[in-house]
Design a protein around this motif. Sequence first.
Motif, short mmCIF file in Angstrom:
data_model
loop_
_atom_site.label_atom_id
_atom_site.label_comp_id
_atom_site.label_asym_id
_atom_site.label_seq_id
_atom_site.Cartn_x
_atom_site.Cartn_y
_atom_site.Cartn_z
N GLN A 186 29.44 111.75 44.80
CA GLN A 186 30.02 112.50 43.83
C GLN A 186 30.87 113.31 43.89
N GLY A 187 32.08 112.96 42.95
CA GLY A 187 33.25 113.48 42.96
C GLY A 187 34.33 112.89 43.75
N GLY A 188 33.82 111.87 44.60
CA GLY A 188 34.71 111.03 45.32
C GLY A 188 35.30 109.92 44.74
N PHE A 189 36.49 109.43 45.21
CA PHE A 189 37.27 108.37 44.51
C PHE A 189 37.87 107.55 45.53
N ASP A 190 38.16 106.45 44.93
CA ASP A 190 38.84 105.24 45.78
C ASP A 190 39.91 104.94 44.64
N CYS A 191 40.91 104.76 45.36
CA CYS A 191 42.27 104.60 44.66
C CYS A 191 43.16 103.35 45.16
N TYR A 192 43.96 102.88 44.20
CA TYR A 192 44.81 101.76 44.80
C TYR A 192 46.12 101.73 43.79
N VAL A 193 47.41 101.62 44.37
CA VAL A 193 48.51 101.70 43.56
C VAL A 193 49.31 100.22 43.89
N SER A 194 49.58 99.47 43.05
CA SER A 194 50.17 98.13 43.14
C SER A 194 51.49 98.52 43.47
N ASN A 195 52.40 97.19 43.54
CA ASN A 195 53.66 97.31 43.89
C ASN A 195 54.49 97.57 42.55
N ASN A 196 53.76 97.46 41.27
CA ASN A 196 54.42 97.43 40.06
C ASN A 196 54.23 98.97 39.60
N GLY A 197 53.44 99.76 40.49
CA GLY A 197 53.28 101.07 39.97
C GLY A 197 52.19 101.14 39.05
N VAL A 198 51.38 100.39 38.86
CA VAL A 198 49.94 100.35 38.28
C VAL A 198 48.83 101.07 39.20
N TYR A 199 48.21 102.11 38.85
CA TYR A 199 47.38 103.12 39.35
C TYR A 199 45.98 102.43 39.03
N THR A 200 44.98 102.35 39.66
CA THR A 200 43.62 102.05 39.48
C THR A 200 42.69 102.84 40.27
N VAL A 201 41.78 103.54 39.90
CA VAL A 201 40.72 104.29 40.70
C VAL A 201 39.61 104.19 40.23
N LYS A 202 38.54 104.53 40.96
CA LYS A 202 37.03 104.18 41.01
C LYS A 202 36.62 105.59 41.42
N TRP A 203 36.05 106.35 40.19
CA TRP A 203 35.80 107.87 40.71
C TRP A 203 34.15 107.79 40.13
N LYS A 204 33.50 108.69 40.94
CA LYS A 204 32.09 108.85 40.66
C LYS A 204 31.69 110.24 40.49
N ASP A 205 30.83 110.44 39.34
CA ASP A 205 30.36 111.55 38.82
C ASP A 205 28.87 111.12 39.18
N LYS A 206 28.05 110.75 38.06
CA LYS A 206 26.72 110.36 38.26
C LYS A 206 26.91 108.94 38.31
N ARG A 207 27.87 108.24 37.82
CA ARG A 207 27.93 106.85 37.81
C ARG A 207 29.49 106.38 38.27
N CYS A 208 29.75 105.35 38.59
CA CYS A 208 31.11 105.25 38.87
C CYS A 208 31.78 104.73 37.59
N VAL A 209 33.12 105.15 37.38
CA VAL A 209 34.09 105.00 36.32
C VAL A 209 35.32 104.29 36.93
N HIS A 210 35.57 103.21 36.31
CA HIS A 210 37.03 102.68 36.76
C HIS A 210 37.97 102.92 35.69
N LEU A 211 39.13 103.30 36.21
CA LEU A 211 40.15 103.77 35.15
C LEU A 211 41.58 103.07 35.90
N ILE A 212 42.42 102.98 34.73
CA ILE A 212 43.76 102.19 35.36
C ILE A 212 44.93 103.10 34.54
N SER A 213 46.02 103.03 34.91
CA SER A 213 47.10 104.11 34.30
C SER A 213 48.40 103.39 34.92
N ASN A 214 49.51 103.37 34.10
CA ASN A 214 50.77 102.91 34.57
C ASN A 214 51.83 104.17 34.70
#
Length: 119
Positions: free
Chosen positions: A43-71
């Motif tokens: 809980q509160g931990g996350f795993d992230c990845y940044v692509s070569n094009n600068g797109v940031y994706t993250v998996k964050w967990k509170d009670k369940r995991c949430v997948h987010l993406i941003s540019n």
Amino acid sequence: MDNFCSSAELMEILKTLKIFACGTINPTRRELPDFQRDKEVKQGGFDCYVSNNGVYTVKWKDKRCVHLISNYHQPNEVTKFNRKTKIGVIQEIPCPTILSDYNANINSVGKLDPLKSYY
């Protein structure tokens, strides 16, 4: 954006057009990287990845995991919020700023649906 509209390819296109966006993403999208398993993220931990094009994706967990993406977000941007535990103790949980930005701005999208039903 919600998870029906967002994809890594769309975020790359929007970034080239200088349109900044973030949102949730369906974890079954094939262009997503391989994240840690749900049971491995605390809980509160996350795993992230940044692509070569600068797109940031993250998996964050509170009670369940949430997948987010941003540019436009950076992986080292973290905020904290208070969460009450089962025994009533308030504890601070780290949260990526992409999630706080998403939560702050998704309400306007959520209000659009009931307004459309009136018309």
